[in-house]
Write an enzyme that holds these catalytic residues in place. Structure first.
Site, short mmCIF file in Angstrom:
data_model
loop_
_atom_site.label_atom_id
_atom_site.label_comp_id
_atom_site.label_asym_id
_atom_site.label_seq_id
_atom_site.Cartn_x
_atom_site.Cartn_y
_atom_site.Cartn_z
N LYS A 106 0.15 4.37 -0.38
CA LYS A 106 -0.44 5.55 0.07
C LYS A 106 -0.24 6.59 -1.06
O LYS A 106 -0.04 6.47 -2.07
CB LYS A 106 0.15 5.76 1.51
CG LYS A 106 -0.07 4.61 2.52
CD LYS A 106 -0.04 4.89 4.04
CE LYS A 106 0.13 3.50 4.74
NZ LYS A 106 -0.17 3.52 6.13
N HIS A 120 -9.55 1.18 4.77
CA HIS A 120 -8.15 1.15 5.39
C HIS A 120 -8.67 2.39 6.50
O HIS A 120 -9.30 3.29 6.63
CB HIS A 120 -7.48 1.71 4.46
CG HIS A 120 -5.91 1.78 5.14
ND1 HIS A 120 -5.45 2.80 5.53
CD2 HIS A 120 -4.89 0.93 4.99
CE1 HIS A 120 -4.04 2.72 6.03
NE2 HIS A 120 -3.79 1.61 5.52
N GLU A 125 -6.89 4.80 7.26
CA GLU A 125 -6.68 6.19 7.11
C GLU A 125 -8.12 6.67 6.51
O GLU A 125 -8.33 7.94 6.66
CB GLU A 125 -5.53 6.43 6.21
CG GLU A 125 -4.05 6.39 6.95
CD GLU A 125 -3.17 5.61 6.29
OE1 GLU A 125 -2.89 5.75 5.08
OE2 GLU A 125 -2.25 5.33 6.96
N ASN A 168 1.03 -1.27 0.06
CA ASN A 168 0.01 0.07 0.11
C ASN A 168 1.05 1.15 -0.08
O ASN A 168 1.44 1.53 1.15
CB ASN A 168 -1.01 -0.07 1.13
CG ASN A 168 -1.82 1.38 1.38
OD1 ASN A 168 -1.78 2.06 0.41
ND2 ASN A 168 -2.30 1.43 2.54
N SER A 210 3.30 -1.47 10.48
CA SER A 210 4.56 -1.72 10.75
C SER A 210 5.25 -3.13 10.28
O SER A 210 6.46 -3.36 11.14
CB SER A 210 5.10 -1.19 12.10
OG SER A 210 4.65 -0.04 12.46
N GLU A 244 -5.48 -4.52 10.54
CA GLU A 244 -4.28 -3.62 10.90
C GLU A 244 -4.67 -2.90 12.13
O GLU A 244 -5.46 -1.81 12.06
CB GLU A 244 -4.34 -2.75 9.56
CG GLU A 244 -4.09 -3.19 8.30
CD GLU A 244 -3.38 -2.37 7.41
OE1 GLU A 244 -2.37 -2.66 7.01
OE2 GLU A 244 -4.07 -1.38 7.11
N GLY A 256 2.22 2.80 10.68
CA GLY A 256 3.28 3.87 10.62
C GLY A 256 3.79 4.26 11.75
O GLY A 256 4.59 5.17 11.69
P1 PGA Z 1 2.81 0.69 7.53
O1 PGA Z 1 1.21 0.79 7.07
O2 PGA Z 1 3.30 -0.59 6.93
O3 PGA Z 1 3.58 1.87 7.07
O4 PGA Z 1 2.43 0.60 9.19
C1 PGA Z 1 0.53 -0.24 6.84
C2 PGA Z 1 -0.87 0.35 6.11
O5 PGA Z 1 -1.34 1.20 6.46
O6 PGA Z 1 -1.36 -0.60 5.26
#
Ligand code: PGA
Length: 249
Positions: A11, A96, A98, A9, A213, A168, A174
């Site tokens: 983003k 997701h 976000e 992903n 992460s 998640e 993140g």
């Molecule tokens: P990250 O994001 O690996 O940077 O923690 C995962 C995601 O949001 O799908």
């Protein structure tokens, strides 16, 4: 999707030019394998560039990070499911964290997106997971199950069987804080039980990914954990070397 599923992903990173360079660098490293599914989810504006750069590499699927909850119309700035499919997407991330927490996406909207994606023949990867506050309040399972049931509410049993789920935890995304393999496995087991109740024994084959992460150091232990059927990776998927190490885990 053949498991395990390794989904990147990106983003809001890698526009068309950088995305093309990424795909070239990744393909130079990654050896196709029959035993897994690799998915790239670039920003919508880079999807065609990624599709073209992948050429005839059918072992790598293109995914959309989001689609709109209506099939078409006056929705400036949005991308419909049909447009994502036309651009080559076979998979779409839905709900997701976000989208939920930055853009205020509701459970109802995730349900509509899953239904539209399924009707179009795309595989929705429905993302669920609790915030730190909810975890500390002991609500991890309750929140994940609510999001799961709500997101799949409009789908037929057959459609549920062709979805994937990503657990998640919001506090792990993140932040550099990863759920332990045992923590991830515990929630995945609860999700699996619910999927079996919703869609019958065939739900044993639904991929349940972990995200939050993930990096090249922790990927192997996570993907070896019970019921973890793949990884959804943000930050560590932006570097071709690191993404190759994870996708080749
Ligand atoms: P990250 O994001 O690996 O940077 O923690 C995962 C995601 O949001 O799908």
């Amino acid at each position: 999707m053949k498991g395990p599923v390794f989904a990147a992903n990106w983003k809001m990173h890698l526009g068309p030019t950088e995305a093309r360079a990424f795909v070239a660098a990744f393909l130079a490293r990654y050896t196709p394998r029959e035993d897994r599914t690799v998915v790239l989810c670039p920003p919508a504006i880079s999807m065609s560039a990624v599709r073209d750069a992948l050429g005839d590499r059918r072992d790598i699927l293109l995914g959309a990070q989001n689609v709109y909850s209506e099939p078409k119309g006056a929705f400036t700035g949005e991308t419909s499911v049909a447009m994502a499919a036309d651009a080559g997407a076979r998979v779409v991330l839905v709900g997701h964290s976000e989208r939920r927490h930055v853009f205020g996406e509701t459970d109802e909207a995730t349900a509509r997106k899953c239904a539209l994606a399924s009707a179009q023949g795309l595989v929705p990867i429905l993302c669920v997971g609790e915030t730190l506050e909810q975890r500390e309040a002991g609500e991890t399972e309750q929140v994940s199950l609510r999001q799961l049931r709500a997101g799949l509410a409009s789908l037929s049993r057959e459609q549920v069987l062709s979805c994937a789920i990503a657990y998640e935890p919001v506090w792990a995304i993140g932040t550099g804080r990863t759920a332990t393999p045992a923590d991830a496995a515990a929630v995945h087991t609860v999700i699996r039980r619910e999927l079996l109740a919703l869609a019958g024994p065939g739900a044993a084959g639904i991929s349940i990914l972990y995200g939050g992460s993930v990096n090249r150091e922790n990927a192997a232990a996570l993907v070896a954990a019970l019921e973890v059927g793949g990884l959804l990776v943000g930050g560590a998927s932006l570097d071709p070397e690191s993404w190759n190490a994870i996708a080749s885990t």
